[in-house]
Design an enzyme around this catalytic site. Structure first.
Site, short mmCIF file in Angstrom:
data_model
loop_
_atom_site.label_atom_id
_atom_site.label_comp_id
_atom_site.label_asym_id
_atom_site.label_seq_id
_atom_site.Cartn_x
_atom_site.Cartn_y
_atom_site.Cartn_z
CG ASP A 232 -0.18 -0.10 2.54
OD1 ASP A 232 1.02 -0.45 2.51
OD2 ASP A 232 -0.81 0.17 3.58
CD GLN A 233 6.47 0.95 -1.06
OE1 GLN A 233 6.76 0.30 -0.05
NE2 GLN A 233 7.37 1.30 -1.97
N GLY A 259 12.70 9.00 -25.28
CA GLY A 259 12.97 8.70 -26.69
C GLY A 259 13.72 7.40 -26.84
N GLY A 260 14.96 7.50 -27.34
CA GLY A 260 15.74 6.31 -27.64
C GLY A 260 15.43 5.81 -29.04
CD1 TRP A 261 16.10 1.21 -32.62
CD2 TRP A 261 17.41 2.78 -33.52
NE1 TRP A 261 16.26 0.90 -33.94
CE2 TRP A 261 17.07 1.85 -34.51
CE3 TRP A 261 18.23 3.86 -33.84
CZ2 TRP A 261 17.52 1.96 -35.83
CZ3 TRP A 261 18.68 3.97 -35.15
CH2 TRP A 261 18.33 3.04 -36.13
CD GLU A 302 19.05 6.82 -30.64
OE1 GLU A 302 19.15 5.86 -31.44
OE2 GLU A 302 19.30 6.71 -29.44
CE1 TYR A 303 21.26 9.21 -33.94
CE2 TYR A 303 20.18 7.81 -35.56
CZ TYR A 303 21.06 7.96 -34.52
OH TYR A 303 21.75 6.89 -34.03
CE1 TYR A 369 25.99 4.44 -28.06
CE2 TYR A 369 27.58 5.42 -26.56
CZ TYR A 369 26.27 5.24 -26.97
OH TYR A 369 25.25 5.87 -26.30
#
Length: 525
Positions: A232-233, A259-261, A302-303, A369
């Protein structure tokens, strides 16, 4: 970075190297026949970059090397792929633990930055003049690690950023929890954590995974502070665990990344009404349930005005308009962005005005990378995170230094650029050649996805035996992998300091070992 595949195509070529001098060492019985080639690879107003390549053309192995020269004008400020020391105007470069042995027909190289306009003189290799003579194995003791001397502005020093991504889906199959950031002793070394990812839908910021984010309950064994959650927290999940982590490490900041790919497709619509987008993001990040958890927002588009998983045509100003609106809405809270490292002519950096937008962000994380990988199923094999171009690289415009150089050249302040490290490797299978450039039959097998594997796995299953362009690689059976190691990360850390960058970041936390080997290397500890 991405939810499904981290495929941040990047890079740009550095200036063509000009061979300035060739010094030949004559053969002798029981000694290697060696040449040392010096190249001045780049120059600028206040300094230049140089490289020595040591080639063994004899029939005997060279075991250990130490090259010295004198620089009458200026000084050497940093080095990579060698241990640097100096005495007055004389500079010494010794091999590291991984590049000390040069087999017959093999080579090793190292690079350095220098101030002024001087050129090396008085070259000697293992104490023998580079103008002639035989080169026996060195008798000096070589460090087992390549921890370079600290320099002003290096990551890990006061004021420098060390940012790590936490992927919310890591709590599932990977069983990587916020607690692991503390038990690996990484929390004390990080300055910021980027929580990935929130979604972008309908021109608005949205929760990415409500169960992982704020619903999943943790047992005492898996909780940061050893106290289990109750049913219940008001707040559970990663958000509550991050709250506990920040309480333990008060200096640590957490940023919510969107977002992200996979989820970048929504940014195009968001860019049509930046103010509405910014307002939605602020209300979500500052939701009263977790407002104390987050210190700002990160945008991983991206992008912009280019193609990733989907293509965007919103124009070169769209990204700047978006972050300007975020800055206006978020005020003094952090606003950051992960950006492309594709610095090729007409590439993704050219597609967006990152220089104009830089005034609105606290920093950019340059995704240096995934330059190469097994999406090119037959190869040629190539390290996915080269620091610089090298002979035979499939695309000489894809390398870290070229991206940093181009962004700086466009006017992005170097202090707002963070250099990226991948905590994983990229690999091919069906490979018979150890050296980069080999052909393949497809992606190597990975635990969660073909062609990609965590560092913590690869260090045991396919140990890197060679390095090129500041990153490591190895051939295990027919599987060829490239990845960064603690040694190569230290070299990139030195590079970041020499370029006066704002720090470093990495994708992502679960790829490191349980005792945080890679984060330790990034922090200089």
């Amino acid at each position: 970075m991405s939810r499904i595949r981290w495929h941040a195509i990047a890079g740009v070529a550095a200036a063509a190297a000009v061979v300035l001098g060739l010094v030949v060492v004559a053969p002798a019985s029981g000694a290697a026949t060696v040449t040392a080639t010096f190249e001045k690879t780049q120059s600028w107003d206040t300094g230049w970059e140089g490289r020595y390549t040591i080639r063994n053309s004899g029939s005997a192995e060279l075991s250990g090397w130490r090259l010295t020269f004198t620089l009458g004008s200026g000084s050497v400020t940093s080095a990579w792929d060698a241990q640097l020391s100096s005495s007055g105007t004389e500079y010494t470069f010794a091999n590291l633990s991984w590049n000390g042995t040069i087999p017959a027909g093999g080579s090793a190289s190292f690079g350095f930055n220098a101030s002024g306009t001087g050129t090396p003189t008085g070259c000697a290799l293992n104490g023998v003049s580079c103008d002639g003579g035989s080169v026996p194995p060195t008798t000096t003791t070589t460090p087992t690690t390549s921890n370079p001397p600290d320099e002003p502005g290096e990551p890990g020093e006061p004021g420098q950023k060390l940012v790590g991504y936490f992927a919310n889906w890591g709590v599932y199959d990977r069983h990587y929890y916020v607690k692991n950031i503390a038990t690996s002793r990484s929390a004390a070394k990080l300055t910021h954590i980027n929580y990935a990812f929130g979604n972008v839908q309908g021109g608005r910021c949205a929760v990415g995974d409500s169960y992982a984010d704020y619903e999943k309950t943790y047992s005492a064994a898996d909780s940061v502070d050893g106290v289990g959650d109750t049913w219940d927290q008001p707040l559970a999940g990663n958000f509550n665990q991050l709250r506990k982590l920040k309480k333990m490490y008060p200096g640590l900041k957490v940023i919510w990344s969107f977002g992200g790919w996979t989820w970048s497709g929504g940014f195009g619509e968001a860019a049509r009404n930046p103010e509405a987008f910014a307002d939605s993001c602020y209300k979500l990040v500052e939701d009263p349930r977790w407002a104390d958890v987050f210190d700002g927002i990160d945008i991983d588009w991206e992008y912009p005005n280019a193609c990733g998983l989907t293509c965007d045509t919103s124009g070169p100003k769209a990204f700047g308009n978006l972050v300007k609106a975020l800055r206006s809405r978020f005020g003094s809270n952090l606003v950051t962005a992960a950006i492309t490292a594709d610095a090729s002519s007409g590439g993704k950096i050219d597609a967006t005005d990152y220089a104009a937008a830089a005034q609105y962000v606290d920093w950019y994380m340059v995704m240096t990378y995934d330059f190469f990988g097994a999406w090119d199923t037959t190869g040629p094999t190539a390290p996915h995170s080269p620091l610089r171009a090298y002979d035979g690289i499939p695309n000489p415009s894809f390398n870290t230094d070229s991206a940093i150089t181009k962004l700086k050249g466009k006017g992005v302040p170097p202090g707002k650029l963070l250099l990226g490290i991948g905590f994983y490797g990229r690999g091919w299978t069906g490979v018979t050649q150890l050296a980069p450039g080999g052909r393949a039959t497809g992606p190597a097998r990975g635990t969660y996805e073909q062609g990609i594997e965590d560092y913590k796995v690869l260090k045991n299953t396919c140990r890197a035996t060679n390095t090129i362009a500041g990153t490591a690689y190895g051939l295990c059976g027919s599987d060829w992998w490239s990845y960064d190691t603690p040694d190569t990360i230290r070299g990139k850390r030195t590079y970041a300091g020499s370029q006066s960058l704002g720090g470093m970041f990495f994708w992502e936390l679960s790829g490191d070992t349980s005792d945080g080997e890679l984060i330790s290397a990034m922090s200089g500890s």
